[in-house]
Design a protein around this motif. Structure first.
Motif, PDB file in Angstrom:
ATOM      1  N   ASN A  23       2.707   1.674  -3.338  1.00 60.05           N
ATOM      2  CA  ASN A  23       1.773   2.155  -4.362  1.00 60.05           C
ATOM      3  C   ASN A  23       1.438   3.635  -4.169  1.00 60.05           C
ATOM      4  O   ASN A  23       1.309   4.388  -5.133  1.00 60.05           O
ATOM      5  N   ASN A  24       1.283   4.032  -2.904  1.00 62.08           N
ATOM      6  CA  ASN A  24       0.971   5.434  -2.633  1.00 62.08           C
ATOM      7  C   ASN A  24       2.125   6.350  -2.998  1.00 62.08           C
ATOM      8  O   ASN A  24       1.921   7.534  -3.267  1.00 62.08           O
ATOM      9  N   HIS A  58       0.841  -1.200   0.000  1.00 60.03           N
ATOM     10  CA  HIS A  58       0.000   0.000   0.000  1.00 60.03           C
ATOM     11  C   HIS A  58       0.880   1.256   0.000  1.00 60.03           C
ATOM     12  O   HIS A  58       0.644   2.197  -0.778  1.00 60.03           O
ATOM     13  N   GLU A  59       1.885   1.237   0.862  1.00 58.04           N
ATOM     14  CA  GLU A  59       2.763   2.409   0.971  1.00 58.04           C
ATOM     15  C   GLU A  59       3.549   2.635  -0.319  1.00 58.04           C
ATOM     16  O   GLU A  59       3.709   3.764  -0.765  1.00 58.04           O
TER      17      GLU A  59
END
Lengths: 244, 125
Positions: free
Chosen positions: A23-24, A20-21
């Motif tokens: 991708n962010n 998630h990190e």
């Protein structure tokens, strides 16, 4: 997460959070690279830098995708969207995708001629496996080398072979490569790519392997899948779920 | 379609909001981009009459999907796009069937995909 012991649940959680990190971070990196790319009068060096930023962002995105897939594999959430697929066309697409990079690195990347290889499979997932094998072969093959991709049908199944004339494998190395967090000697990366590829091929009821006559003598990475999953009725609605 | 359309981006990540805002404003001369860091802020921003709403799914507090459900109730004619780094079939089905989204953008997406989406949904050049 517990401090003293490291459970499988902890690992799944970590992989998901890290993906998630990453991708962010990749989303704005790509947007900023596109903004820079729109600037008028970029000199050659600046254009190369923008291309490098985009390439590195793609690498991070691939890492995040591998982390998410590993997390899904470990929690049994990896799904296959079954459909009629020509494995040979998928191999052709992978060769086309990497043709510019192969040309840049002066490696001859070709698809061996042959008839169609119809299977029932998840095209996107097979493309992921093929991309992994072809990109690995490109990393392992120095300038002047060759990579040949073959797709064949036989005995109720189909096989893809990615044969390179690259650095090859030491004895015993082949068995280790499909384990998580394991890289080939001298290669970089998370060590998840082949592990995920093995999981994706296994989700199709197939197997993946590699062979090499030895260090410096090239390697062949291959996978075989059945023509159709057991009990396949030929109806798209029989798919157990969409690929995630 | 409005001559100078407004796009609302709702994402809890300031870096993403800023990058997408700059990218869209540089790519489309007539497009105005407003941003919000949460569903709550997004609801307040609806007063500015956006012509397109993009929302990240995973945000603290209310999710992007919940927010887009409310956007549909308040402004049913405004196109809605859900962004997510975790493409989940259940979320996608709910987003399509209940929030009536026009697109699901899987992060990290190529910004050109976003530009193409604006050209299609807002008919901007």
């Amino acid at each position: 997460m517990s401090g003293a012991t490291w459970s499988e649940e902890d690992e799944k959680h970590l992989l998901s959070v890290m993906a998630h990190e990453v991708n962010n971070a990749v989303t704005p990196i790509r947007a900023h690279a596109a903004i820079l790319g729109q600037a008028p009068l970029l000199d050659e060096g600046a254009s190369r830098s923008v291309a490098a930023i985009q390439r590195l962002a793609d690498r991070l995105a691939g890492l995040a995708a591998d982390m998410l897939d590993t997390s899904r594999m470990h929690s049994g959430r990896l799904r296959v969207a079954w459909a009629a697929v020509d494995l040979r066309e998928e191999a052709r697409a992978a060769v086309a995708e990497y043709a510019p990079l192969a040309e840049e690195r002066r490696v001859a990347l070709t698809l061996a001629p042959g008839p169609p290889c119809p299977v029932v499979a998840d095209a996107a997932r097979l493309q992921q496996v093929l991309s992994n094998l072809v990109s690995n072969a490109l990393r392992a093959t120095p300038a002047g080398g060759r990579i040949t991709v073959e797709a064949t049908s036989r005995d109720g199944g189909a096989t893809v072979r990615v044969c390179d004339t690259g650095v090859g494998l030491a004895q015993g190395e082949a068995d280790r490569l499909f384990r998580p967090y394991t890289q080939g000697a001298g290669s970089k990366g998370s060590g998840l790519g082949l592990y995920v590829a093995r999981g994706l091929v296994a989700a199709h009821g197939g197997r993946i392997w590699c062979e090499s006559p030895g260090k410096g003598r090239g390697a062949t990475f291959a996978f075989s899948i059945p023509t159709a999953p057991p009990g396949w009725s030929g109806m798209a609605s029989a798919a157990p779920g969409a690929a995630q | 379609m409005t001559a100078n359309p407004t796009v609302l981006i709702v994402d809890d990540e300031p870096d993403i909001r800023e990058a997408l805002q700059t990218f869209l404003e540089k790519s489309f001369a007539g497009v105005r981009v407003i941003t919000a860091g949460s569903a709550q802020e997004g609801i307040a921003a609806l007063r500015q009459g956006p012509d397109l709403v993009l929302a990240d799914h995973r945000m603290p507090g209310r999710t992007g999907l919940d927010f887009l459900l409310e956007v549909r109730l308040r402004s049913p004619d405004v196109p809605r796009v859900l962004m997510t780094g975790h493409p989940d079939a259940q979320v996608a089905i709910k987003a399509l069937n209940e929030a009536g989204i026009q697109r699901l953008l899987v992060k990290p997406f190529d910004p050109e995909k976003l530009a193409a989406l604006l050209r299609e949904l807002l008919e901007v050049a």
